[in-house]
Structure formats: structure tokens, C-alpha cells
Design an enzyme around this catalytic site. Structure first.
Site, PDB file in Angstrom:
ATOM      1  N   HIS A 317       1.011  -1.303  -0.012  1.00 54.64           N
ATOM      2  CA  HIS A 317       0.066  -0.101   0.079  1.00 54.64           C
ATOM      3  C   HIS A 317       1.013   1.309  -0.064  1.00 54.64           C
ATOM      4  O   HIS A 317       0.696   2.237  -0.780  1.00 54.64           O
ATOM      5  CB  HIS A 317      -0.977   0.083   1.051  1.00 54.64           C
ATOM      6  N   GLU A 318       1.838   1.485   0.860  1.00 54.36           N
ATOM      7  CA  GLU A 318       2.738   2.353   0.992  1.00 54.36           C
ATOM      8  C   GLU A 318       3.514   2.610  -0.352  1.00 54.36           C
ATOM      9  O   GLU A 318       3.675   4.076  -0.720  1.00 54.36           O
ATOM     10  CB  GLU A 318       3.633   2.222   2.013  1.00 54.36           C
ATOM     11  N   HIS A 321       1.603   4.601  -2.921  1.00 57.57           N
ATOM     12  CA  HIS A 321       1.742   6.009  -2.949  1.00 57.57           C
ATOM     13  C   HIS A 321       2.940   6.449  -3.791  1.00 57.57           C
ATOM     14  O   HIS A 321       2.695   7.670  -4.489  1.00 57.57           O
ATOM     15  CB  HIS A 321       1.797   6.510  -1.432  1.00 57.57           C
ATOM     16  N   GLU A 397      -5.594   7.208  -0.659  1.00 62.61           N
ATOM     17  CA  GLU A 397      -5.427   5.953   0.033  1.00 62.61           C
ATOM     18  C   GLU A 397      -6.296   4.763  -0.816  1.00 62.61           C
ATOM     19  O   GLU A 397      -6.029   3.699  -0.668  1.00 62.61           O
ATOM     20  CB  GLU A 397      -6.305   5.974   1.465  1.00 62.61           C
TER      21      GLU A 397
END
Length: 461
Positions: A317-318, A321, A397
């Protein structure tokens, strides 16, 4: 005239709006005594009750603190406190034979920083050593707290002094086009801090330990290679010395990216540093004391943190970004906003009555003009941009979650998010209006539903 004229109705209006939103959320937390069917899938009833009480404690404390802060702000303005402190700073430097405005501005900043720390100290202590302590999150001693606070005061004062001194000089020297120079310097200064922060400033407060060769390190390196993320260093930070809350993030420019994991994020099945504390003793994970039926206190081990696969999912997920440019896109937007604000500052600062409302009739210090315009006059504008930022961040997100699902980590991402919610005692329900204006991350139930939907789409392809 009274300084209250410039203050009203900007700050009180903002205060009333914030209070309205938080009271809406308080009603949801207060009235939902039992977990809903959806919440039951996330956590057991005992965890829900703890999360509810923790949320109520934070909200009640926050509302009282906000009322105090609003009263303090109005009193500071109405009784010309800024003018008085500026005069004290002027007398201080005159005692040493100087009347330099930049030097006076730095003395003023030091005074206000120290005074603000002392005045707000009881609130900070109560939050840390009563609320956080009561719910099992505070890990600091009083000695550590004051040592940490002293370091933060010194470091922040040095950084602020450099920034403010240069801005005052550029505003006074730059003429009609000062706003371009001020913006350019602010941008360059921000980049410089970003470059040096993790190597020189952050280690003053926390210990960053390179992750040794281990299954966890191998798994993270493989994840980085699979998407061409230029990982150069991998750290675990000893966040557990402050709090039981957990986190993970990446930083760095271009080909020099680094990942930082909080030790509280890792459970005892994957933490390569377990047993490597400063005393050479095995680290013990947080536990809770409960009374058995006979009233005798018994300690039950509480397994917290994420497994290796779940940590990799969180980092998937990070890194989403990074892949989608979620760091530099807001940075570019912010530069336009800052440039526009400096331009507006150049127009507003010509209004002498504005600073006169704060007691500055005979002199118009540049620093005071910066404080009044950016803190008070721009307050409604900042609120609009804040709401826009929350909306954009929430979209980011969802996009980062979809990226992790695309990497095949959807199921483990769900598991990790559930663990993070329960470990951090995050209340799982939110008032719609409150979450819309204040949540930079989507409410957990919305987020899990979106991940499930994305996983279904992936199956159909």
C-alpha cells in the site's frame, strides 16, 4: 481599538464548525454502545468497548481543550499580548545594545515558544500520562518526556529562526516582487529540511536500526524489486519507547529511497530485532493485567503487530503512494498555494489598521504581520484547503489500496488493517460529515469494502 475586531468572526466561526463536527462524532460513539454486525467481523466485543471508551476520552478531552484554546486566542488578541511580548523582546536586545528587527523577531519567537510550551504543558501531560496511559499506549516516563520535549524545543527553534530570519530579510529587501523570492526560499528550505531530516534530525529523537538479514528483509526487498522501487536502506525505529501505536513510511528522493518500520508494527513471528534491545535482553510485547474470578491479578500476553505477509501488504500500500506520485503531486499543488498566499500577504500588509488592531500603531514588524495574516486572516482559506487536502488524500488511500490488491496482497492487506485498527483501538464507526471533513484515511469499513470490491474485479479478469 480592540484586537478582537480583527479576530472576530474568523476564529470563533472556525471553532464552532470544528465543535459541531466533533460533537456529531461524539454522538455516534456515545450512542453506539454495542458493536454492529459489520463491526463484529472486525473485533470482539471487549476490544470494541475499549476502543469506544478510548475514543470518548479523546473526544471529551479535545472539546475541553479546544474551548480553552479559543478563549486563550481571544484573550491574547483582546489584551494585545503579542504587542507586549514584542516590547519585551525589544527591551531585551536594547539591553545588549541592538535594535535590529530580525534579532528582535528571534527573541520574540523564543519567548512565545517557551511561553506556549509552559501554558500548554498541563494539557500535554494529561493527554500523555492520563489518557494514553489509561488505555495502554503511553510508554514514556516523565524524565523521558521532558528530555524529549527539550530537544524538540531547541531543534524547532533553530529551524524556525533560520526560516523566519531569511523571510524577514527577503520581504524587506525584495520590493514589489518579494513574494517570488519568499516563495523560492521557502521551497528550497523545505527541500533542504526534507533531505537532512532523517539523517541528522530524526536520530536525535529515535534510534533507527538497519534491518539485518532475515526473512522479513528478503520479502521487503523482493517487493521493492517487483515494482522497481529503488530501495537503498531498510530501518526499524524504536517507536515502542514512546507509544504502542504503530506505523510505517518511506522517504527519499529519486534513486535513494528508504523504508522505516515501527517496531510496534511487527509481531514476534517476524521481528528480526526481537531480543536485540539495548540491554541485550529479550523484548517483551505489551501485556495487560486482568483480574481472575478470585480477584487475583493475572497477566495475559497480548500478541500485537502484523505477520511478515501482513507487513509486506502494508508496504505494498505504501509503495502504491510512490508508484502513483502521491508525494510530489500535493507538493506541487502546495507550492502554488504558498506562492498565492505570499502574493496576498503583499497586498494585505499595506493595511496599517490590521496590525493596529493588535496594538501595533507606531510600528509594523514584519514577523507580526506574517503571524497575523497567515494565522488569523488566512484561517478560513486554510480551512478550505484543508478540506480539499483531506478529500485528495482519501482518494490517494483508495488508489494505494487498489495498487496493493493488484500486487496480490488484498487479503493480507485486509488482515493487517483489521489488526492495526484493533491494536490502536481505533473506533470503527464514524459520522459521515465528520469523516468527510476530517479523515485523511477512509473509515475502516468503507476501506475494507472497497478492497473486497477490487479483489472481486481482479478475479473476474
Amino acid at each position: 481599538s480592540s484586537g478582537i475586531n480583527a479576530e472576530w468572526p474568523l476564529r470563533p466561526g472556525e471553532f464552532l464548525w470544528d465543535t459541531y463536527l466533533i460533537l456529531r462524532q461524539r454522538r455516534v460513539v456515545k450512542e453506539t454502545r454495542e458493536p454492529t454486525s459489520d463491526v463484529n467481523k472486525l473485533m470482539d466485543r471487549d476490544t470494541y468497548v475499549k476502543a469506544r471508551l478510548y475514543s470518548l476520552d479523546k473526544i471529551n478531552f479535545g472539546v475541553i481543550q479546544d474551548v480553552y484554546s479559543m478563549g486563550e486566542s481571544l484573550l491574547v488578541t483582546a489584551y494585545f499580548v503579542l504587542f507586549y511580548l514584542w516590547g519585551v523582546a525589544g527591551k531585551t536586545i536594547k539591553f545588549f545594545g541592538s535594535d535590529n528587527e530580525i534579532l528582535q523577531s528571534n527573541v520574540f519567537l523564543a519567548q512565545t515558544t517557551l511561553l506556549t510550551f509552559v501554558v500548554h504543558l498541563p494539557w500535554s501531560l494529561y493527554r500523555t500520562f492520563v489518557i494514553e496511559e489509561r488505555h495502554g499506549f503511553n510508554k514514556m516516563t516523565l524524565a523521558f518526556y521532558f528530555k524529549d520535549s527539550a530537544k524538540k524545543l531547541v531543534v524547532s527553534q533553530i529551524i524556525t529562526s533560520i526560516l523566519v530570519s531569511c523571510l524577514i530579510y527577503l520581504i524587506q529587501w525584495g520590493g514589489d516582487y518579494f513574494f517570488i523570492y519568499a516563495w523560492g526560499f521557502t521551497f528550497a528550505f523545505t527541500l533542504a529540511i526534507f533531505f537532512i531530516y532523517m539523517d541528522f534530525i530524526a536520530p536525535l529523537f529515535d534510534k533507527y536500526i538497519p534491518v539485518p538479514e532475515s526473512p522479513l528483509r528478503t520479502a521487503i526487498e523482493n517487493l521493492a524489486k517487483s515494482i522497481n522501487f529503488p530501495l537503498t536502506k531498510l530501518y526499524v525505529v524504536d517507536g515502542s519507547k514512546r507509544s504502542a501505536h504503530s506505523n510505517a513510511f518511506f522517504y527519499g528522493f529519486y534513486k535513494n529511497k528508504r523504508i522505516v518500520l515501527f517496531d510496534t508494527l511487527l509481531d514476534d513471528t517476524c521481528n528480526p530485532l526481537l531480543g536485540l534491545d539495548e540491554d541485550g535482553k529479550k523484548k517483551e510485547f505489551p501485556s495487560e493485567e486482568e483480574e481472575d474470578k478470585k480477584g487475583i491479578k493475572v497477566t495475559f500476553k497480548q500478541k500485537k503487530g502484523c505477520t511478515q505477509e501482513e507487513v509486506v501488504a502494508v508496504l505494498g500500500h505504501e509503495l502504491g503512494h510512490w508508484y502513483h506520485g502521491h508525494v510530489w503531486k500535493p507538493m506541487i499543488l502546495n507550492q502554488f498555494i504558498i506562492l498565492g498566499m505570499f502574493y496576498l500577504f503583499g497586498i494585505l500588509v499595506k493595511n496599517k489598521q490590521m496590525l493596529a488592531d493588535f496594538g501595533f500603531v507606531d510600528e509594523q514588524p514584519t514577523l507580526i504581520a506574517l503571524l497575523v495574516i497567515f494565522q488569523y486572516i488566512f484561517s478560513p482559506i486554510n480551512r478550505v484547503f484543508s478540506a480539499l487536502s483531506v478529500f485528495i488524500t482519501r482518494c490517494f488511500e483508495f488508489q494505494a489500496d487498489r495498487f496493493a490488491v493488484g500486487l496480490g496482497h488484498g487479503a493480507k492487506l485486509q488482515d493487517s488493517l483489521v489488526k492495526l485498527v484493533t491494536d490502536n483501538l481505533s473506533f470503527p464507526l464514524a459520522d459521515k460529515m465528520y469523516s468527510t471533513f476530517t479523515f485523511s484515511h477512509p473509515p475502516i469499513l468503507e476501506r475494507l469494502a472497497a478492497i473486497r470490491e477490487e479483489m472481486e474485479k481482479k478475479k473476474e479478469k
